[in-house]
Design a protein around this motif. Structure first.
Motif, PDB file in Angstrom:
ATOM      1  N   GLU A  17      61.961  39.503  41.292  1.00  0.00           N
ATOM      2  CA  GLU A  17      61.430  38.136  40.887  1.00  0.00           C
ATOM      3  C   GLU A  17      61.950  37.416  40.134  1.00  0.00           C
ATOM      4  OE1 GLU A  17      56.985  40.506  38.692  1.00  0.00           O
ATOM      5  OE2 GLU A  17      58.879  41.306  37.615  1.00  0.00           O
ATOM      6  N   ILE A  18      61.330  36.786  39.201  1.00  0.00           N
ATOM      7  CA  ILE A  18      62.359  35.051  39.169  1.00  0.00           C
ATOM      8  C   ILE A  18      63.295  35.789  37.241  1.00  0.00           C
ATOM      9  CG2 ILE A  18      60.321  33.718  39.737  1.00  0.00           C
ATOM     10  CD1 ILE A  18      59.270  33.510  37.182  1.00  0.00           C
ATOM     11  N   TYR A  19      63.077  36.383  37.176  1.00  0.00           N
ATOM     12  CA  TYR A  19      63.387  37.653  36.084  1.00  0.00           C
ATOM     13  C   TYR A  19      64.914  37.934  36.678  1.00  0.00           C
ATOM     14  CZ  TYR A  19      58.797  36.431  33.920  1.00  0.00           C
ATOM     15  OH  TYR A  19      57.967  35.631  34.408  1.00  0.00           O
ATOM     16  N   GLY A  20      65.179  37.855  37.899  1.00  0.00           N
ATOM     17  CA  GLY A  20      66.328  38.628  38.142  1.00  0.00           C
ATOM     18  C   GLY A  20      65.804  40.211  38.340  1.00  0.00           C
ATOM     19  N   ARG A  21      67.747  40.788  37.502  1.00  0.00           N
ATOM     20  CA  ARG A  21      67.769  41.607  37.782  1.00  0.00           C
ATOM     21  C   ARG A  21      67.273  42.355  36.695  1.00  0.00           C
ATOM     22  NH1 ARG A  21      72.738  42.482  41.853  1.00  0.00           N
ATOM     23  NH2 ARG A  21      73.599  41.518  40.672  1.00  0.00           N
ATOM     24  N   SER A  52      64.009  36.115  30.576  1.00  0.00           N
ATOM     25  CA  SER A  52      62.884  36.720  29.265  1.00  0.00           C
ATOM     26  C   SER A  52      61.762  36.821  30.053  1.00  0.00           C
ATOM     27  CB  SER A  52      63.397  35.895  28.521  1.00  0.00           C
ATOM     28  OG  SER A  52      62.708  35.022  27.859  1.00  0.00           O
ATOM     29  N   TYR A  53      60.624  37.557  29.740  1.00  0.00           N
ATOM     30  CA  TYR A  53      59.284  36.708  30.154  1.00  0.00           C
ATOM     31  C   TYR A  53      59.093  35.937  29.552  1.00  0.00           C
ATOM     32  CZ  TYR A  53      59.475  41.479  32.371  1.00  0.00           C
ATOM     33  OH  TYR A  53      59.675  42.531  32.450  1.00  0.00           O
ATOM     34  N   GLU A  54      59.441  35.031  27.779  1.00  0.00           N
ATOM     35  CA  GLU A  54      58.801  33.999  27.397  1.00  0.00           C
ATOM     36  C   GLU A  54      59.709  32.826  28.089  1.00  0.00           C
ATOM     37  OE1 GLU A  54      60.595  36.813  26.114  1.00  0.00           O
ATOM     38  OE2 GLU A  54      58.351  37.880  24.890  1.00  0.00           O
ATOM     39  N   GLU A  55      60.718  32.850  29.213  1.00  0.00           N
ATOM     40  CA  GLU A  55      61.275  31.848  30.064  1.00  0.00           C
ATOM     41  C   GLU A  55      61.048  32.030  31.489  1.00  0.00           C
ATOM     42  OE1 GLU A  55      65.638  31.668  28.181  1.00  0.00           O
ATOM     43  OE2 GLU A  55      64.943  33.895  29.283  1.00  0.00           O
ATOM     44  N   THR A  56      58.987  31.622  31.955  1.00  0.00           N
ATOM     45  CA  THR A  56      59.074  31.643  33.500  1.00  0.00           C
ATOM     46  C   THR A  56      59.693  30.321  33.665  1.00  0.00           C
ATOM     47  OG1 THR A  56      57.062  33.737  32.584  1.00  0.00           O
ATOM     48  CG2 THR A  56      56.561  32.283  34.450  1.00  0.00           C
ATOM     49  N   SER A 174      55.636  44.289  30.477  1.00  0.00           N
ATOM     50  CA  SER A 174      54.857  43.036  30.931  1.00  0.00           C
ATOM     51  C   SER A 174      54.254  43.101  29.860  1.00  0.00           C
ATOM     52  CB  SER A 174      54.623  42.869  32.225  1.00  0.00           C
ATOM     53  OG  SER A 174      54.144  41.279  32.367  1.00  0.00           O
ATOM     54  N   LYS A 175      53.488  41.955  29.394  1.00  0.00           N
ATOM     55  CA  LYS A 175      52.104  42.442  28.486  1.00  0.00           C
ATOM     56  C   LYS A 175      50.740  42.043  29.140  1.00  0.00           C
ATOM     57  CE  LYS A 175      51.425  37.070  28.326  1.00  0.00           C
ATOM     58  NZ  LYS A 175      51.612  35.564  27.574  1.00  0.00           N
ATOM     59  N   TYR A 176      50.657  42.240  31.213  1.00  0.00           N
ATOM     60  CA  TYR A 176      49.808  42.699  31.820  1.00  0.00           C
ATOM     61  C   TYR A 176      50.030  44.015  32.340  1.00  0.00           C
ATOM     62  CZ  TYR A 176      49.677  37.123  31.675  1.00  0.00           C
ATOM     63  OH  TYR A 176      49.995  36.267  31.446  1.00  0.00           O
ATOM     64  N   TYR A 177      50.989  44.584  32.144  1.00  0.00           N
ATOM     65  CA  TYR A 177      50.712  46.415  32.459  1.00  0.00           C
ATOM     66  C   TYR A 177      49.721  46.702  32.570  1.00  0.00           C
ATOM     67  CZ  TYR A 177      52.445  51.320  33.463  1.00  0.00           C
ATOM     68  OH  TYR A 177      52.444  52.261  33.387  1.00  0.00           O
ATOM     69  N   ASN A 178      49.294  47.312  33.355  1.00  0.00           N
ATOM     70  CA  ASN A 178      47.980  48.087  33.374  1.00  0.00           C
ATOM     71  C   ASN A 178      48.584  49.800  34.424  1.00  0.00           C
ATOM     72  OD1 ASN A 178      45.058  49.336  34.229  1.00  0.00           O
ATOM     73  ND2 ASN A 178      44.375  47.390  33.949  1.00  0.00           N
ATOM     74  N   PRO A 179      48.794  50.195  33.057  1.00  0.00           N
ATOM     75  CA  PRO A 179      49.033  52.012  33.685  1.00  0.00           C
ATOM     76  C   PRO A 179      48.037  52.384  34.790  1.00  0.00           C
ATOM     77  CG  PRO A 179      48.160  51.890  31.758  1.00  0.00           C
ATOM     78  CD  PRO A 179      48.167  50.413  31.832  1.00  0.00           C
TER      79      PRO A 179
END
Length: 197
Positions: A17-21, A52-56, A174-179
């Motif tokens: 994704e945009i966040y890198g590896r 980081s996820y805060e740096e979207t 991620s805060k959107y994680y849904n197991p």
């Protein structure tokens, strides 16, 4: 490039994704390696840093102004190179990586593509997949998922899965994680991948 190699007959190219590896992508690479695939994870960014996820917004801007979706031409070269050593080459992408994977779908060298919530696929609807593709969309995304899926269903070689979850729900960091939804996706992905084992 991150590599996990055990001399499998099938290689998987993981596109981040945009966040890198980040840790999520490293976990994905390890997971597919444990499932018996050789794994290659190129860097789609012009830096080795991860965001980081805060740096979207910063991460997206960095990707678009650096590599952009034209980085798919580098992935096409990698697919062709790997095809010299493997019976099958599969591309697996997440978000912008899924859109990059989609742009590779007309390659004669690619055997299969799994694209997870590639929201910018909608900008490249003119493509006609030559390989088998498994597209997964999160229904809670920034665009009209159903409309795009209806257009994609007119194309050959596509299996599409829609899951009522947020973009990024596969990522346990991620805060959107849904197991529960992740399990549903992995079950269907496993069925699709059995053709390549």
């Amino acid at each position: 490039m991150i590599k996990y190699i055990k001399n499998s007959e099938t290689a998987i190219i993981v596109l981040h994704e945009i966040y890198g590896r980040n840790d999520f992508i490293k976990d994905v690479c390890a997971e597919y390696f444990e499932e018996g695939f050789d794994v290659y994870c190129p860097n789609l960014l012009a830096t080795h840093k991860t965001f980081s996820y805060e740096e979207t917004e910063e991460a997206y801007s960095y990707f678009i102004n650096g590599s952009g979706f034209d980085v798919y031409s580098d992935i096409l070269c990698l697919i062709q190179k790997l095809k010299e050593h493997y019976k099958k080459v599969i591309v697996l992408g997440f978000s912008i990586g899924a859109t990059v994977a989609w742009r590779c779908c007309e390659s004669a060298y690619c055997d299969g593509i799994i694209a997870c919530y590639g929201s910018r696929i909608r900008d490249y609807l003119n493509l006609k997949p030559k390989c088998q593709m498994f597209l997964m969309f999160a229904e809670q995304d920034s665009f009209d998922v159903n409309s795009i899926c209806e257009q994609l269903l007119q194309k050959p070689n596509l299996e599409i899965m829609r899951i009522n979850a947020q973009h990024g729900f596969l990522d346990k960091y991620s805060k959107y994680y849904n197991p529960e939804k992740t399990k549903v996706f992995k079950e269907q992905r496993e069925i699709w991948l059995n053709h390549y084992k």
